[in-house]
Each structure stands twice: as structure tokens, then as C-alpha cells.
Design an enzyme around this catalytic site. Structure first.
Site, mmCIF file in Angstrom:
data_model
loop_
_atom_site.group_PDB
_atom_site.id
_atom_site.type_symbol
_atom_site.label_atom_id
_atom_site.label_comp_id
_atom_site.label_asym_id
_atom_site.label_seq_id
_atom_site.Cartn_x
_atom_site.Cartn_y
_atom_site.Cartn_z
ATOM 1 N N HIS A 121 0.866 -1.187 0.000
ATOM 2 C CA HIS A 121 0.000 0.000 0.000
ATOM 3 C C HIS A 121 0.905 1.241 0.000
ATOM 4 O O HIS A 121 2.013 1.184 0.542
ATOM 5 C CB HIS A 121 -0.838 -0.063 1.281
ATOM 6 C CG HIS A 121 -1.901 0.974 1.407
ATOM 7 N ND1 HIS A 121 -1.644 2.249 1.832
ATOM 8 C CD2 HIS A 121 -3.242 0.916 1.195
ATOM 9 C CE1 HIS A 121 -2.773 2.936 1.880
ATOM 10 N NE2 HIS A 121 -3.769 2.145 1.496
ATOM 11 N N ASP A 198 2.932 -4.931 8.016
ATOM 12 C CA ASP A 198 1.659 -4.226 7.858
ATOM 13 C C ASP A 198 0.551 -5.278 7.956
ATOM 14 O O ASP A 198 0.336 -6.055 7.025
ATOM 15 C CB ASP A 198 1.638 -3.511 6.504
ATOM 16 C CG ASP A 198 0.315 -2.826 6.229
ATOM 17 O OD1 ASP A 198 -0.653 -3.066 6.977
ATOM 18 O OD2 ASP A 198 0.247 -2.053 5.257
ATOM 19 N N GLN A 201 -4.643 -5.713 6.607
ATOM 20 C CA GLN A 201 -5.646 -6.542 5.920
ATOM 21 C C GLN A 201 -5.916 -7.870 6.610
ATOM 22 O O GLN A 201 -6.781 -8.615 6.166
ATOM 23 C CB GLN A 201 -5.207 -6.799 4.469
ATOM 24 C CG GLN A 201 -5.387 -5.609 3.551
ATOM 25 C CD GLN A 201 -6.851 -5.193 3.369
ATOM 26 O OE1 GLN A 201 -7.761 -6.019 3.468
ATOM 27 N NE2 GLN A 201 -7.080 -3.926 3.143
ATOM 28 N N LYS A 224 -10.528 -1.565 10.117
ATOM 29 C CA LYS A 224 -10.555 -2.748 9.251
ATOM 30 C C LYS A 224 -10.749 -4.024 10.072
ATOM 31 O O LYS A 224 -10.638 -5.133 9.555
ATOM 32 C CB LYS A 224 -9.254 -2.856 8.449
ATOM 33 C CG LYS A 224 -9.064 -1.726 7.430
ATOM 34 C CD LYS A 224 -7.781 -1.949 6.662
ATOM 35 C CE LYS A 224 -7.296 -0.711 5.953
ATOM 36 N NZ LYS A 224 -8.062 -0.373 4.753
ATOM 37 N N CYS A 362 -4.750 2.374 -3.634
ATOM 38 C CA CYS A 362 -3.529 2.932 -3.025
ATOM 39 C C CYS A 362 -2.360 1.967 -3.155
ATOM 40 O O CYS A 362 -1.543 1.836 -2.238
ATOM 41 C CB CYS A 362 -3.740 3.306 -1.558
ATOM 42 S SG CYS A 362 -5.056 4.474 -1.293
#
Ligand code: PMP
Length: 404
Positions: A121, A198, A201, A224, A362
Site C-alpha cells: 500500500h 503491515d 488486511q 478494518k 492505493c
């Protein structure tokens, strides 16, 4: 389950809402909404500053949320959690904190190398570009292959004694690819790099276990994972967090201040300057509690079956190509269709009450490499149903035909 999510019970353009944009933002269950309402209604006050009862209650709520979220990610005594407004702020805090202290403190210096995966991202690219520019370090990319995968062999080739940082996502938001991040983080850590994961997700369905991975900084966003917007955190090793020069300078992050200088407070306060989003932290902790009450494995299994269903249906539509079809452990499908622009597909789906995301998500460098343009993405959560997936498939088939 659906009864717990008030927002799902509405019609959009005369159709029941099928909310399939969970990769962008999930919805909040009543338990989260109620936890935040209770805090704002009874306990709202500033933390740490007051001796009064409400301030103490608010401080307890904030500290309690921190402790719960640390457990949620498997943090041990060597870890600390720093609240941020989300993944973007978390990554900026890390990348900026590794150089902002000036040459004498900086982890990143001229000639050093930062390796970032090619699946990222923009939030995990741009702060590193900036850090490289400001320090004279070199940004190197662990490029994805034509199927959108990254490999250990590729990372081995890039690692060197100059490697200072390695950053990667646990799931590519633009394709659904689930890279072998455990192995890649271990390789990078063995080479002496600070490692960044990261988890934006995956925090809602496949929560990484910090105790089991070679990760210095794990970052995520509350919105999220069934929690409020404007919340998130870095869960990191204390020693790695200590390396970060604070970027939010001001109240609550200092031990002492004179007109000439200031001494930083210990972690986590040092990296949390200013009044934090206490109600948000309370909601975020309630979201983690909600996930655990459902059984993490069961949520993971559910989103995988929805994805498999969507994959089979979409692949059967003539002219549709799904990206990273092999990513069976993902909660999203991203696809393109010959002669039909994603924006137009998304608009026709919305007319049928189906919410999907279209565009570059993104993650423009990755999509430029794989498909030279935008995609349509459907992403799943605990409350989605196979009937909604059937509606998605039917609507995409209709849209693709209508747009040709
Ligand atoms: N990383 C990934 C993998 C994401 O999917 C997102 C959100 N699309 C972000 C970072 C940025 O998260 P936020 O906008 O919540 O800061």
C-alpha cells in the site's frame, strides 16, 4: 450475526445492501458501538492529567484497552503498544522516527538500504521514499513476479550488511496475495534489519502472533477489524520502539521541559504526544473482544469460503481475470474485465445495492506492474453470506455484458 451490525439493515437503490468493501473498512457491531457510547456517556475525561474520578476512569479504560490489544496480538513482556490513528500514522511514525532525530541518533544513514516488498500500500512505500531521500539511504524493492508473488530467493539477493529495514504486508490489499511473511521477516531479522509488518488486511481474520514471528513493528488499523475509524497502533519490541525519535512533540510525552530542551517520557507515552483518541481505543479493544468471542479460526474459515465461492463464479465469466487467484487464505478478490472499466462495473453494482471498491487501492506500483491499471475488488467479512456472493457474481456478469 447480521443482527449485531445495524448498518447492514438498509436498502441501497431499492436493493438490500450487500457490503463487500471490507478491505477498505469493516462495519462495527453493537458491542463496539455500545462500548464507545458508554465511555463517552459516563467516563469521558482527559487521561493521566487529572486526580478526579472521571480522569482516573478514563485512564483505566485507556490502559485496559492497551493491555487487551497487546494480548490480542500475542505481545510479551518485551513488547509495547503505541496507539496511532491507524496504519498510515503508524508507518509514518516508524519511518520518520528512524531518521528524524538527526545523524547522531538515526538508525538510517547515508549508504544504508531499506527493502520494501513490491506488494505494498502507498502507506508502506511513501514514508520510506521520504526517509531514503532525507538520509541518503537507498530504497530497494522486493519485486513481485508476474503472478504477484514475492519470494525468499528474491529477498536473499537484496539483503546485505547495509540493509537496515525490511517492510512487508501480511496481505496485499490490491490483489489479496498472502506473502510468506514469517520466513521473509526471519531472513531480514537474521541479516540485522529492523522488520515491519503491515497487518492492516489480516487483523480481522488472521491475526499474526507476535510471539511467533521475527517482527519489530506490527501495525494495523481499527476500522478494518470491526473497530472505529481513526484508531490503530504499532505493537513493537520495546528496544525497536525506543529507537524511534518522537514525531508528535508536545504534551504528555515528556518527563520535563525547559525553554531550551525537553526529556522524553518512557514508552508508550513518548510516542503518544497530545490527547489520544480514548473513546476510539475503548472501541478498538471492544472490537478485539468481539473477534475473540467469535473464534478467530472460524472467521478466517468463513471469509476463505466466501472468497473461494466468488473466485469460482467470477472466473467463469467470460473476459474476467482475477488477480492472485492462488491466494486462498485471503479475504478479498480483485479482478479486471476485458472492455469494462472498474469504475463502470462498480457503479452498476452499486445500482444493485452491492458495495465494492474500484481503482488502484492505493497500491499503484503493484497494479501498474500486474495489470497496468485499476481493478474491482470485493472483500469479505464475518457478516457476509453466500447469497451476497451469488448476487455479486450475477451483477458482475450483467455489468460486463452491458458494458461491452
Ligand atoms: N496498508 C494496507 C495493506 C491497507 O489495506 C491500508 C488501508 N487500505 C493501509 C495500509 C492504510 O490504512 P489506513 O488508511 O487505515 O491508515
Amino acid at each position: 450475526m447480521r443482527a449485531q451490525f445495524p448498518v447492514l439493515h438498509q436498502q441501497v437503490h431499492g436493493h438490500p445492501l450487500a457490503y463487500l468493501d471490507n478491505g477498505a473498512t469493516t462495519q462495527m457491531p453493537l458491542a463496539v458501538i455500545e462500548a464507545m457510547r458508554a465511555f463517552e456517556s459516563h467516563d469521558r475525561a482527559n487521561i493521566h492529567r487529572g486526580v478526579h474520578t472521571l480522569s482516573q476512569r478514563a485512564t483505566d479504560a485507556f490502559d485496559g484497552a492497551r493491555a487487551l490489544l497487546k494480548r490480542f496480538f500475542g505481545a510479551g513482556a518485551e513488547h509495547e503498544l503505541v496507539f496511532t490513528s491507524g496504519t498510515t500514522e503508524a508507518l509514518n511514525t516508524i519511518a520518520g522516527g528512524l531518521w528524524a532525530g538527526g545523524p547522531e541518533h538515526a538508525w538510517l544513514r547515508e549508504g544504508d538500504e531499506i527493502i520494501v516488498s513490491g506488494l505494498e500500500h502507498h502507506a508502506n512505500i511513501i514514508p520510506w521514499q521520504h526517509a531514503a531521500r532525507r538520509t541518503g539511504a537507498r530504497l530497494r524493492i522486493l519485486r513481485a513476479d508476474d503472478e504477484g508473488r514475492v519470494h525468499e530467493a528474491g529477498l536473499r539477493q537484496l539483503l546485505s550488511p547495509r540493509t537496515r529495514v525490511f517492510a512487508i504486508t501480511a496481505c496485499a490489499n490490491a490483489t489479496g496475495e498472502r506473502p510468506p511473511y514469517e520466513a521473509l521477516l526471519r531472513l531480514a531479522a537474521e541479516a540485522g534489519a529492523l522488520t515491519v509488518l503491515d497487518a492492516a488486511q489480516v487483523a480481522s481474520h488472521a491475526v499474526p502472533d507476535l510471539a511467533a514471528i521475527a517482527c519489530d513493528y506490527l501495525v494495523f488499523s481499527g476500522h478494518k477489524m470491526y473497530g472505529p475509524m481513526g484508531t490503530g497502533a504499532i505493537v513493537g519490541r520495546r528496544a525497536a520502539l525506543e529507537r524511534l525519535y518522537p514525531l508528535r512533540l508536545g504534551g504528555d510525552m515528556v518527563d520535563w521541559v525547559s525553554y531550551e530542551a525537553a526529556g522524553w517520557a518512557p514508552l508508550p507515552a513518548r510516542l503518544e504526544g497530545g490527547t489520544p483518541n480514548v473513546g476510539g481505543a475503548v472501541g478498538l479493544a471492544a472490537a478485539a473482544r468481539f473477534i475473540d468471542a467469535q473464534d478467530r479460526g472460524a472467521i478466517d474459515a468463513h471469509v476463505h469460503t466466501l472468497r473461494a465461492h466468488a473466485l469460482a463464479g467470477l472466473q467463469a465469466i467470460e473476459g474476467v481475470r482475477v488477480l492472485a487467484p492462488h491466494a486462498v487464505q485471503s479475504a478479498l478478490v480483485s479482478f479486471i474485465a476485458r472492455d469494462a472499466h472498474p469504475h463502470d462495473i462498480g457503479t452498476l453494482l452499486d445500482e444493485r445495492g452491492i458495495a465494492v471498491r474500484t481503482g488502484h487501492h492505493c497500491a499503484q506500483p503493484l497494479l501498474d506492474q500486474l495489470v497496468q491499471g485499476p481493478t474491482t475488488r470485493a472483500s469479505f467479512a464475518i457478516y457476509n453470506t453466500h447469497e451476497e456472493v451469488d448476487r455479486l457474481i450475477e451483477a458482475v456478469a450483467y455489468a460486463v455484458k452491458a458494458l461491452r
